[in-house]
Design a protein around this motif. Structure first.
Motif, PDB file in Angstrom:
ATOM      1  N   ARG A   5     -62.856  37.505 -61.671  1.00 27.04           N
ATOM      2  CA  ARG A   5     -61.495  37.941 -61.342  1.00 27.04           C
ATOM      3  C   ARG A   5     -60.946  37.173 -60.142  1.00 27.04           C
ATOM      4  NH1 ARG A   5     -59.708  40.578 -65.670  1.00 27.04           N
ATOM      5  NH2 ARG A   5     -58.336  41.934 -64.472  1.00 27.04           N
ATOM      6  N   ASN A   6     -60.948  35.848 -60.263  1.00 24.10           N
ATOM      7  CA  ASN A   6     -60.394  35.029 -59.190  1.00 24.10           C
ATOM      8  C   ASN A   6     -59.044  34.466 -59.638  1.00 24.10           C
ATOM      9  OD1 ASN A   6     -61.361  33.346 -61.135  1.00 24.10           O
ATOM     10  ND2 ASN A   6     -62.595  32.077 -59.790  1.00 24.10           N
ATOM     11  N   TRP A   7     -58.396  33.761 -58.734  1.00 20.06           N
ATOM     12  CA  TRP A   7     -57.066  33.231 -59.021  1.00 20.06           C
ATOM     13  C   TRP A   7     -57.143  31.722 -59.150  1.00 20.06           C
ATOM     14  CZ3 TRP A   7     -53.065  36.658 -59.718  1.00 20.06           C
ATOM     15  CH2 TRP A   7     -53.330  37.976 -59.336  1.00 20.06           C
ATOM     16  N   LYS A   8     -56.566  31.175 -60.191  1.00 25.27           N
ATOM     17  CA  LYS A   8     -56.590  29.744 -60.443  1.00 25.27           C
ATOM     18  C   LYS A   8     -55.169  29.233 -60.689  1.00 25.27           C
ATOM     19  CE  LYS A   8     -61.150  29.055 -60.626  1.00 25.27           C
ATOM     20  NZ  LYS A   8     -61.839  28.828 -61.913  1.00 25.27           N
ATOM     21  N   TYR A  51     -51.402  44.639 -56.900  1.00 23.46           N
ATOM     22  CA  TYR A  51     -52.164  43.918 -55.880  1.00 23.46           C
ATOM     23  C   TYR A  51     -51.338  43.909 -54.596  1.00 23.46           C
ATOM     24  CZ  TYR A  51     -55.471  42.142 -59.360  1.00 23.46           C
ATOM     25  OH  TYR A  51     -56.434  42.038 -60.324  1.00 23.46           O
ATOM     26  N   ARG A  54     -50.263  40.555 -53.055  1.00 26.92           N
ATOM     27  CA  ARG A  54     -49.605  39.599 -53.945  1.00 26.92           C
ATOM     28  C   ARG A  54     -48.331  40.229 -54.515  1.00 26.92           C
ATOM     29  NH1 ARG A  54     -52.642  35.079 -55.406  1.00 26.92           N
ATOM     30  NH2 ARG A  54     -54.707  35.073 -54.473  1.00 26.92           N
ATOM     31  N   LEU A  57     -45.964  39.076 -58.330  1.00 29.08           N
ATOM     32  CA  LEU A  57     -46.698  39.089 -59.597  1.00 29.08           C
ATOM     33  C   LEU A  57     -45.834  39.505 -60.776  1.00 29.08           C
ATOM     34  CD1 LEU A  57     -50.183  40.713 -58.850  1.00 29.08           C
ATOM     35  CD2 LEU A  57     -49.651  38.305 -59.173  1.00 29.08           C
ATOM     36  N   TYR A  68     -52.631  40.338 -68.312  1.00 24.43           N
ATOM     37  CA  TYR A  68     -52.556  39.048 -67.622  1.00 24.43           C
ATOM     38  C   TYR A  68     -51.720  39.237 -66.359  1.00 24.43           C
ATOM     39  CZ  TYR A  68     -54.225  36.753 -71.899  1.00 24.43           C
ATOM     40  OH  TYR A  68     -54.970  36.362 -72.987  1.00 24.43           O
ATOM     41  N   GLU A  71     -48.967  34.928 -60.890  1.00 23.70           N
ATOM     42  CA  GLU A  71     -48.288  34.890 -59.586  1.00 23.70           C
ATOM     43  C   GLU A  71     -47.381  33.683 -59.493  1.00 23.70           C
ATOM     44  OE1 GLU A  71     -49.327  35.467 -54.914  1.00 23.70           O
ATOM     45  OE2 GLU A  71     -50.614  34.130 -56.041  1.00 23.70           O
ATOM     46  N   THR A 270     -55.498  30.224 -54.654  1.00 20.94           N
ATOM     47  CA  THR A 270     -56.687  30.889 -55.190  1.00 20.94           C
ATOM     48  C   THR A 270     -57.199  31.983 -54.267  1.00 20.94           C
ATOM     49  OG1 THR A 270     -58.265  29.361 -54.163  1.00 20.94           O
ATOM     50  CG2 THR A 270     -57.348  28.725 -56.294  1.00 20.94           C
ATOM     51  N   GLU A 272     -57.006  35.545 -52.006  1.00 22.65           N
ATOM     52  CA  GLU A 272     -56.397  36.868 -52.132  1.00 22.65           C
ATOM     53  C   GLU A 272     -55.291  37.077 -51.101  1.00 22.65           C
ATOM     54  OE1 GLU A 272     -56.517  39.447 -54.065  1.00 22.65           O
ATOM     55  OE2 GLU A 272     -58.012  38.744 -55.479  1.00 22.65           O
ATOM     56  N   ASN A 274     -52.226  36.615 -48.714  1.00 28.85           N
ATOM     57  CA  ASN A 274     -51.000  35.826 -48.837  1.00 28.85           C
ATOM     58  C   ASN A 274     -50.615  35.282 -47.467  1.00 28.85           C
ATOM     59  OD1 ASN A 274     -48.789  34.729 -50.187  1.00 28.85           O
ATOM     60  ND2 ASN A 274     -47.495  36.453 -49.658  1.00 28.85           N
TER      61      ASN A 274
END
Length: 339
Positions: A5-8, A51, A54, A57, A68, A71, A270, A272, A274
């Protein structure tokens, strides 16, 4: 990501019935998509408040109940993507699409107001908004304020001239994660897709400062940093590829260009939190395009072209790649007046 569950960073392409996403290598998308989101039967939530760190979103839930989280790099970009995706989902309902355009255009009313300054004023012990204990659905909430109290406060402090404008501004504060709804009444309202119904001008709807706002306010030094650098008017923002200072590798960063004061910050999409991972004042800087025939001195690794360079007044060199010559020109033209 679905497994980890990471951000790419992904490059998205919206088609009539699906949303494709691609990996980015060296500042360019790979030829084959990494995955796709089928839009038939899809539902969209924007803004999505799941989140806390974030606020920009979009949430898409497919017909098979797959979630899904996407961001964007600005409120304007998020609303534009949400509008176009919703239009694709409801392609057979032109009246709904026209209504979405109307809502989007009406929400640009107060985009140049510094939200950090408003929050600082809200938290002032003598002139800020009064925090009280309130009851909602049988639960007691500490340090909260009602929706109507915030609307009254914004008008009385001359941030807005009407209740409609105050509701719009309060919605922006909530979208940017400065305040959050608490209790069933206000939380339920965030499920509406209509931006005009996100915040309630109501004496039974409760709100409080978000945790991120409390952290900023509790540290005077951090608050001064935010006000002096991060509360300027956003002139331009988007994803660019930047060369690192130590390893000389290239990484995708979200750049935010602000004026008054003039700063350029960059974020790791990537992560968490901001918060910017770097930035600098633009006063006294030099910015110029670099020719694409050959690799200039000081540049290492995978260079795709469309390079430009910023030299700070302290003689620090930043090498940045845009995705096209047109985008490079747009960034240079936006930066030059602020130097």
């Amino acid at each position: 990501g679905h497994i980890v569950r990471n951000w790419k960073v992904r490059w998205f392409v919206l088609l009539q019935d699906k949303l494709l996403y691609y990996k980015i290598e060296g500042g360019k998308k790979e030829p084959s998509p990494k995955g796709r989101i089928l839009l038939d039967g899809c539902t969209i939530t924007c803004p999505c408040l799941e989140y806390e760190n974030r606020p920009l979103l979009i949430k898409l839930k497919t017909k098979t109940n797959t979630d899904y989280f996407l961001e964007c790099c600005s409120r304007e970009e998020r609303d534009s993507w949400a509008l176009d995706i919703t239009g694709a989902i409801h392609a057979g309902h032109p009246v709904q699409v026209q209504e979405l355009h109307r809502m989007k255009n009406s929400f640009k009313l107060l985009e140049n107001i510094s939200l950090h300054h408003i929050v600082e004023r809200m938290c002032d012990s003598s002139t800020g908004i009064k925090l009280t204990h309130n009851l909602g659905q049988g639960n007691r909430y500490k340090e909260t304020f009602t929706g109507s109290a915030l609307v009254d406060w914004l008008i009385s402090n001359s941030f807005t001239v009407s209740r409609f404008e105050a509701i719009t501004l309060a919605s922006m504060l909530m979208e940017e994660n400065f305040i959050k709804p608490v209790g069933a009444r206000s939380t339920e309202a965030t499920r509406y897709s209509d931006l005009s119904e996100q915040f309630l001008d109501d004496s039974t709807a409760l709100y409080m400062f978000a945790e991120s706002s409390k952290k900023n306010i509790s540290s005077k030094e951090e608050l001064q940093f935010n006000i002096s650098e991060l509360s300027g008017t956003i002139v331009k923002q988007g994803f660019l590829v930047k060369q690192g200072h130590k390893r000389k590798n290239w990484k995708v960063r979200r750049f935010v260009l602000r004026a008054d004061p003039a700063f350029l910050h960059y974020y790791d999409p990537t992560k968490e939190e901001n918060r910017p991972v770097g930035g600098f004042s633009l006063r006294g800087c030099l910015v110029s395009a670099l020719e694409d025939n050959g690799v200039p001195a000081g540049v290492k690794g995978n260079v795709q072209g469309n390079l430009f360079k910023i030299i700070t007044k302290n003689d620090i060199h930043y090498y940045i790649q845009a995705s096209s010559k047109a985008e490079r020109t747009q960034w240079i033209e936006a930066i030059k007046p602020l130097t």
